[in-house]
Structures are given as C-alpha cells and as structure tokens.
Design a protein around this motif. Structure first.
Motif, short mmCIF file in Angstrom:
data_model
loop_
_atom_site.label_atom_id
_atom_site.label_comp_id
_atom_site.label_asym_id
_atom_site.label_seq_id
_atom_site.Cartn_x
_atom_site.Cartn_y
_atom_site.Cartn_z
N ALA A 297 59.40 50.16 -27.49
CA ALA A 297 59.25 49.95 -26.05
C ALA A 297 58.01 49.10 -25.75
CB ALA A 297 59.16 51.28 -25.31
N THR A 298 56.93 49.39 -26.42
CA THR A 298 55.67 48.66 -26.21
C THR A 298 55.81 47.23 -26.70
OG1 THR A 298 54.63 50.77 -26.75
CG2 THR A 298 53.18 48.85 -26.52
N ALA A 299 56.38 47.09 -27.88
CA ALA A 299 56.53 45.76 -28.47
C ALA A 299 57.46 44.89 -27.62
CB ALA A 299 57.07 45.88 -29.90
N ALA A 300 58.52 45.49 -27.07
CA ALA A 300 59.45 44.73 -26.22
C ALA A 300 58.75 44.31 -24.93
CB ALA A 300 60.67 45.59 -25.89
N ARG A 301 58.02 45.24 -24.34
CA ARG A 301 57.31 44.93 -23.09
C ARG A 301 56.32 43.78 -23.30
NH1 ARG A 301 54.46 49.64 -22.35
NH2 ARG A 301 52.50 48.68 -22.99
N GLU B 271 61.23 37.45 -42.06
CA GLU B 271 60.96 38.47 -43.08
C GLU B 271 62.10 39.48 -43.16
OE1 GLU B 271 56.15 39.12 -43.16
OE2 GLU B 271 57.27 40.07 -41.57
N PRO B 272 62.31 40.09 -44.34
CA PRO B 272 63.32 41.16 -44.40
C PRO B 272 62.84 42.40 -43.65
CG PRO B 272 62.28 40.81 -46.56
CD PRO B 272 61.71 39.78 -45.65
N GLY B 273 63.71 42.97 -42.86
CA GLY B 273 63.40 44.22 -42.16
C GLY B 273 63.82 45.42 -43.00
N ASP B 274 63.74 46.60 -42.40
CA ASP B 274 64.05 47.83 -43.14
C ASP B 274 65.50 47.84 -43.64
OD1 ASP B 274 61.49 48.64 -42.67
OD2 ASP B 274 62.00 50.35 -41.41
N ALA B 275 66.42 47.37 -42.80
CA ALA B 275 67.84 47.40 -43.22
C ALA B 275 68.05 46.49 -44.44
CB ALA B 275 68.74 46.97 -42.06
N ALA B 276 67.40 45.33 -44.42
CA ALA B 276 67.52 44.42 -45.58
C ALA B 276 66.87 45.03 -46.82
CB ALA B 276 66.87 43.08 -45.24
N GLU B 277 65.79 45.77 -46.60
CA GLU B 277 65.12 46.45 -47.72
C GLU B 277 66.07 47.49 -48.34
OE1 GLU B 277 62.58 45.92 -49.40
OE2 GLU B 277 61.83 47.81 -50.23
N VAL B 278 66.78 48.20 -47.49
CA VAL B 278 67.75 49.18 -48.01
C VAL B 278 68.81 48.46 -48.85
CG1 VAL B 278 69.55 50.84 -47.40
CG2 VAL B 278 67.38 50.84 -46.14
N ALA B 279 69.32 47.35 -48.35
CA ALA B 279 70.35 46.61 -49.08
C ALA B 279 69.81 46.10 -50.42
CB ALA B 279 70.86 45.45 -48.24
N ARG B 280 68.56 45.65 -50.40
CA ARG B 280 67.96 45.15 -51.65
C ARG B 280 67.90 46.24 -52.70
NH1 ARG B 280 63.42 45.36 -54.43
NH2 ARG B 280 62.32 46.68 -52.93
N ILE B 281 67.46 47.44 -52.27
CA ILE B 281 67.25 48.50 -53.27
C ILE B 281 68.55 49.25 -53.58
CG2 ILE B 281 65.78 50.44 -53.94
CD1 ILE B 281 64.06 50.03 -51.57
N ALA C 13 67.43 44.76 -32.52
CA ALA C 13 66.39 43.88 -31.97
C ALA C 13 65.21 43.88 -32.92
CB ALA C 13 65.94 44.38 -30.60
N ARG C 14 64.44 42.79 -32.82
CA ARG C 14 63.26 42.68 -33.65
C ARG C 14 62.11 42.16 -32.79
NH1 ARG C 14 62.80 39.98 -39.52
NH2 ARG C 14 64.32 41.62 -39.90
N TYR C 15 61.00 42.84 -32.88
CA TYR C 15 59.81 42.43 -32.13
C TYR C 15 58.66 42.29 -33.14
CZ TYR C 15 62.81 44.74 -28.71
OH TYR C 15 63.88 45.14 -27.95
N PRO C 16 57.88 41.22 -33.01
CA PRO C 16 56.91 40.94 -34.07
C PRO C 16 55.74 41.92 -34.16
CG PRO C 16 56.77 39.30 -32.29
CD PRO C 16 57.96 40.15 -32.01
N GLU C 17 55.32 42.51 -33.05
CA GLU C 17 54.11 43.33 -33.14
C GLU C 17 54.42 44.72 -33.72
OE1 GLU C 17 51.12 41.62 -29.80
OE2 GLU C 17 52.69 42.94 -29.03
N GLY D 281 57.11 44.85 -36.02
CA GLY D 281 56.10 44.52 -37.02
C GLY D 281 56.61 43.62 -38.13
N VAL D 282 57.70 42.92 -37.88
CA VAL D 282 58.27 42.05 -38.91
C VAL D 282 58.62 40.71 -38.26
CG1 VAL D 282 60.24 41.76 -40.45
CG2 VAL D 282 59.15 43.98 -40.26
N ARG D 283 58.22 39.62 -38.90
CA ARG D 283 58.51 38.29 -38.35
C ARG D 283 60.00 37.96 -38.51
NH1 ARG D 283 54.28 36.51 -41.73
NH2 ARG D 283 55.92 35.49 -42.91
N PRO D 284 60.49 36.98 -37.73
CA PRO D 284 61.93 36.67 -37.79
C PRO D 284 62.41 36.30 -39.19
CG PRO D 284 60.92 35.57 -35.91
CD PRO D 284 59.79 36.21 -36.68
#
Ligand SMILES: Nc1ncnc2c1ncn2[C@@H]1O[C@H](COP(=O)(O)OP(=O)(O)OP(=O)(O)O)[C@@H](O)[C@H]1O
Ligand SMILES: C[C@H](N)[C@H](N)CCCCCC(=O)O
Ligand SMILES: [Mg+2]
Length: 241
Positions: A76-80, A47-57, A67-71, A42-45
């Motif tokens: 598993a569903t997003a990868a498929r 955009e900051p993901g959850d790990a980056a959000e942790v580092a920010r805060i 891995a990162r999948y946009p949907e 659910g995050v575009r290439p």
C-alpha cells in the motif's frame, strides 16, 4: 479449491523458500502448480521477483504477479508513493481462483506478514484468504521471539474465521540453539496448528536439482499437494468462484 495462502510472521522469514519447497514437493508428486505473488515490492522491473525465484528453484510452475513497486515497502505504501494503483484483496482472490481452475495447486504468497496493507482501505492478504476460504500456512523463524509472533498471527487468522493450516519454519539452522529446539514442541501449542515442516538454512542457495530432491523430505506429506479440503479443514465454499 486447491489454494494455499502462504503468509509469515513478518518479512524475510523464508516465505519464498517455503513456497518453493511446497511447489517442489507438489511437482514431485505429479501435480501442476501455480504461484501467485500478490504484490511484489523492492524489486526493479528487470529483476526476478519472488514468483520467478520459486520457478528457478522448484521447477516448472506457472507464475503470476499482480503488481510490482520498486520501493522495498508494504504494497500500500509503495503503491501510494509510486502514484500507482494498489492491488486490492478481491483482485488477489480472483486471480487465485482463476489459476485454480487450471492447476492442481495454487500457492499465494503475500508480502511481509499477515496484516501488511495492500491498499489504502487497509485490505490485506487475510482479506484475500477470506474471500477464497483458503487455508493459510504460516512461515515462522526458528529462534527466540517466534512463539509470540506465531501466536499473534494464528489468533488473527482465527478471529477472521480463517484456518491456520500449519506452521513451517523458514530457515532451520544447522546448529539450533535452545530456543529453536524448544520451539518445535511449543509452536503447535501456541498456534493451535501443526508444525508441517522446516526448510534447512541455506537451502535457497542449493543447486535447483538438489533442492527439488530434498524438498519433499522437509515437509509433512500433506504439503506435497495430496492434501484435500478435509485435511485443511476448509469450512466454506469459495466465494469468488
Ligand atoms: N531456508 C533458506 N535457505 C536459504 N536462504 C534463505 C532461507 N530462508 C530464508 N532465506 C534467505 O533469507 C531471505 C528472506 O527469505 P525470503 O525471501 O524467502 O523471505 P520472505 O518471507 O519471502 O520475504 P518477503 O516478505 O520479502 O517476501 C532471502 O534472502 C533468502 O534467500
Ligand atoms: C520489501 C520486503 N521484502 C517485502 N516484500 C515487504 C515487507 C513489508 C513489511 C511492512 C511491515 O510489516 O512493516
Ligand atoms: Mg518472499
């Protein structure tokens, strides 16, 4: 091994905010911290993901994302749907074990709840935790409906020989209602694990310096990274090392 797996009763319960609070408490105690987001959806290439959000805060932590999948779907569903390789539990365990050789504390955040699938074979974060023999922290909401979801998660952990290390409430309201107040007493009972803290609602939006100052006070002392294997009752040697 200093790995703590952070799951939740579901998605959007505050796993990332709790991960940041644990990381901030550990950093404040002088420990080095790595945060591994097993699979980010659910995050575009760009955009900051959850790990980056942790580092920010939370501050200077090592971040990793396998891995990162946009949907915005289960990994598993997003990868498929993306026609891409999924992340397998053994890859999560291996990445966490490697980070554990270089850090005092490794926090592994899943995606959604415990049984959300990572691959087509039905591999989950629980499988990765099992490979690591890692304790699992369960993030839960504050209010009505929490008891059932938390007990289901704790039971599933135990049925797999995993240890529910404790519960943290991801977003504790400024004006808790009756159910939220009662849950403070009932959650440890239904989960068979201690309530190890609660993060005030809205704290993810605090200025980072304020978040870092406050975070240690939201959590039980053992979550500042000073915990050891015995405190979390780890039963077996890690299998992936
Ligand atoms: N204590 C909090 N303070 C501020 N915002 C919060 C808090 N807890 C949760 N939120 C907000 O609620 C949403 C969900 O929180 P969070 O991203 O931590 O959930 P999650 O359990 O990590 O979800 P996911 O399964 O997507 O990883 C986010 O928009 C977050 O900003
Ligand atoms: C996109 C979202 N924020 C999470 N990263 C993924 C949550 C998957 C939940 C799947 C489910 O339990 O139905
Ligand atoms: Mg998250």
């Amino acid at each position: 091994m200093p790995v703590l797996v952070i799951t939740g009763t579901g998605t959007e319960v505050g796993k990332t905010v709790v991960t940041a609070a644990v990381a901030a408490a550990a950093l404040a105690a002088g420990r080095s911290v790595a945060v591994l987001k097993a699979a980010q959806t659910g995050v575009r290439p760009d955009e900051p993901g959850d790990a980056a959000e942790v580092a920010r805060i939370a501050g200077p932590v090592t971040t990793a994302e396998l891995a990162r999948y946009p949907e915005p779907l289960a990994p598993a569903t997003a990868a498929r749907r993306a026609g891409r390789a999924p992340v397998h539990p053994h890859e999560v365990a291996e990445a966490a074990a490697k980070l554990a050789t270089e850090h005092d504390l490794v926090l592994v955040e899943g995606a959604g709840g415990l049984l959300v699938r990572f691959d087509a074979a039905g591999g989950t974060l629980a499988d990765a935790a099992r490979l690591l023999s890692a304790p699992v922290l369960v993030v839960a909401p504050a209010g009505l409906g929490t008891l059932n979801m938390t007990e289901l998660t704790a039971r599933e952990l135990r049925s797999r020989g995993l240890d529910p290390a404790g519960i943290v409430i991801g977003s504790w309201p400024a004006a808790p209602d009756l159910a939220a107040r009662c849950n403070l007493a009932d959650l440890p009972d239904v989960a068979g694990a201690p309530l190890l803290g609660s993060v005030p609602a809205g704290s993810g939006a605090l200025p980072p310096a304020e978040f870092r100052r406050a975070a240690p006070h939201w959590l039980a002392p053992r979550l500042d990274g000073s915990w050891d294997a015995e405190a979390f009752r780890m039963r077996e040697a890690p299998r992936v090392l």
